[in-house]
Scaffold this active site. Sequence first.
Site, mmCIF file in Angstrom:
data_model
loop_
_atom_site.group_PDB
_atom_site.id
_atom_site.type_symbol
_atom_site.label_atom_id
_atom_site.label_comp_id
_atom_site.label_asym_id
_atom_site.label_seq_id
_atom_site.Cartn_x
_atom_site.Cartn_y
_atom_site.Cartn_z
ATOM 1 N N ARG A 154 -45.783 -15.793 10.702
ATOM 2 C CA ARG A 154 -46.883 -16.595 9.931
ATOM 3 C C ARG A 154 -48.066 -16.517 10.626
ATOM 4 O O ARG A 154 -49.270 -16.387 9.940
ATOM 5 C CB ARG A 154 -46.206 -17.811 9.838
ATOM 6 C CG ARG A 154 -45.000 -18.297 9.126
ATOM 7 C CD ARG A 154 -44.333 -19.336 9.147
ATOM 8 N NE ARG A 154 -44.809 -20.635 8.697
ATOM 9 C CZ ARG A 154 -44.657 -21.676 9.312
ATOM 10 N NH1 ARG A 154 -43.748 -21.794 10.134
ATOM 11 N NH2 ARG A 154 -45.409 -23.044 8.978
ATOM 12 N N ARG B 96 -55.186 -18.772 0.517
ATOM 13 C CA ARG B 96 -54.713 -17.898 1.948
ATOM 14 C C ARG B 96 -55.147 -16.538 1.659
ATOM 15 O O ARG B 96 -54.834 -15.775 2.421
ATOM 16 C CB ARG B 96 -53.327 -18.021 2.031
ATOM 17 C CG ARG B 96 -52.826 -19.159 2.780
ATOM 18 C CD ARG B 96 -51.326 -19.268 2.707
ATOM 19 N NE ARG B 96 -50.628 -19.843 3.852
ATOM 20 C CZ ARG B 96 -50.306 -20.968 4.127
ATOM 21 N NH1 ARG B 96 -50.495 -22.044 3.172
ATOM 22 N NH2 ARG B 96 -49.415 -21.343 5.159
ATOM 23 N N ARG C 141 -37.592 -27.617 8.640
ATOM 24 C CA ARG C 141 -37.915 -26.525 7.836
ATOM 25 C C ARG C 141 -37.545 -25.320 8.815
ATOM 26 O O ARG C 141 -37.719 -25.031 9.677
ATOM 27 C CB ARG C 141 -39.385 -26.411 8.068
ATOM 28 C CG ARG C 141 -40.009 -27.285 6.756
ATOM 29 C CD ARG C 141 -41.485 -27.592 6.866
ATOM 30 N NE ARG C 141 -42.164 -26.070 6.727
ATOM 31 C CZ ARG C 141 -43.583 -25.755 6.852
ATOM 32 N NH1 ARG C 141 -44.280 -26.779 6.834
ATOM 33 N NH2 ARG C 141 -43.919 -24.635 6.803
ATOM 34 N N LYS D 153 -53.420 -29.314 9.444
ATOM 35 C CA LYS D 153 -54.001 -29.580 8.308
ATOM 36 C C LYS D 153 -53.201 -30.622 7.300
ATOM 37 O O LYS D 153 -53.836 -31.701 6.751
ATOM 38 C CB LYS D 153 -54.021 -28.302 7.244
ATOM 39 C CG LYS D 153 -54.521 -27.002 7.916
ATOM 40 C CD LYS D 153 -54.443 -25.880 7.220
ATOM 41 C CE LYS D 153 -53.039 -25.354 6.723
ATOM 42 N NZ LYS D 153 -52.574 -24.470 8.007
ATOM 43 N N ARG E 263 -42.181 -29.572 15.440
ATOM 44 C CA ARG E 263 -42.300 -30.269 14.093
ATOM 45 C C ARG E 263 -40.903 -29.892 13.647
ATOM 46 O O ARG E 263 -40.239 -30.452 12.678
ATOM 47 C CB ARG E 263 -43.357 -29.682 13.266
ATOM 48 C CG ARG E 263 -43.376 -30.131 11.857
ATOM 49 C CD ARG E 263 -44.629 -29.730 11.064
ATOM 50 N NE ARG E 263 -44.651 -27.982 10.644
ATOM 51 C CZ ARG E 263 -45.700 -27.544 10.274
ATOM 52 N NH1 ARG E 263 -46.652 -28.096 10.053
ATOM 53 N NH2 ARG E 263 -45.668 -26.235 10.211
#
Length: 197
Positions: free
Chosen positions: A146, A89, A134, A14, A128
Amino acid sequence: MIALILFGPPGSGKGTQAAKLMDKYGLIHISTGDLFRYEMGNNTPLGLEAKSYMEKGQLVPDSVTIGMLRNKVEAHPEAKGFIFDGFPRTLAQSVALDSLLAEQGAEVSGLIMLDVSDDEITRRILGRGLVSGRADDLDEAIIRKRIEVYKNETSPVFDYYHQKGKSHQIFGIGTIDDIFERLCATIEGFEAEPHGE
Ligand code: AMP
């Protein structure tokens, strides 16, 4: 006003696609995840509250998230339109977004889901994490949480806009440019399609 919801599981691309869409269509990109990370980086009260949820892979409460989103939208009265990335969400967030846009005489133009398998998103997120650092991208248990939260709490948002004739789905695997082309073709079809039913 164009109001596009870029939808899909964590790691579906996204953010990458939103940056390209923003350039092409001159829209304001609002990523609630980026806004929370910015607040966390500055150790603000909002950031500290968000951190306690994000580090467990849970959603930040609706009241906090909706207030932050509203401030961001209202800060751009001149905007030609928005790309919402990682928002809404939950169903409560969807209803809040609809009323916020209605106050401005606007509505959601469409929602586009990037369809990517669980195995592929787990692989992408771990990759990532190595680059971004992160914390929620580096731990497989948090990634699994998640994905579970996405299935249980977030996927009803797709159905909510589907009932309004506004949900679309594209295949989210391929090169960045391939996926971008699919997205643009879908966006350019929005106006041509009847809404409702
Ligand atoms: P993201 O960068 O979109 O993957 O978001 C990272 C984390 O921020 C999520 O796992 C949630 O903890 C939090 N978050 C981002 N957007 C929202 C939202 N719309 N509602 C609740 N929590 C959110």
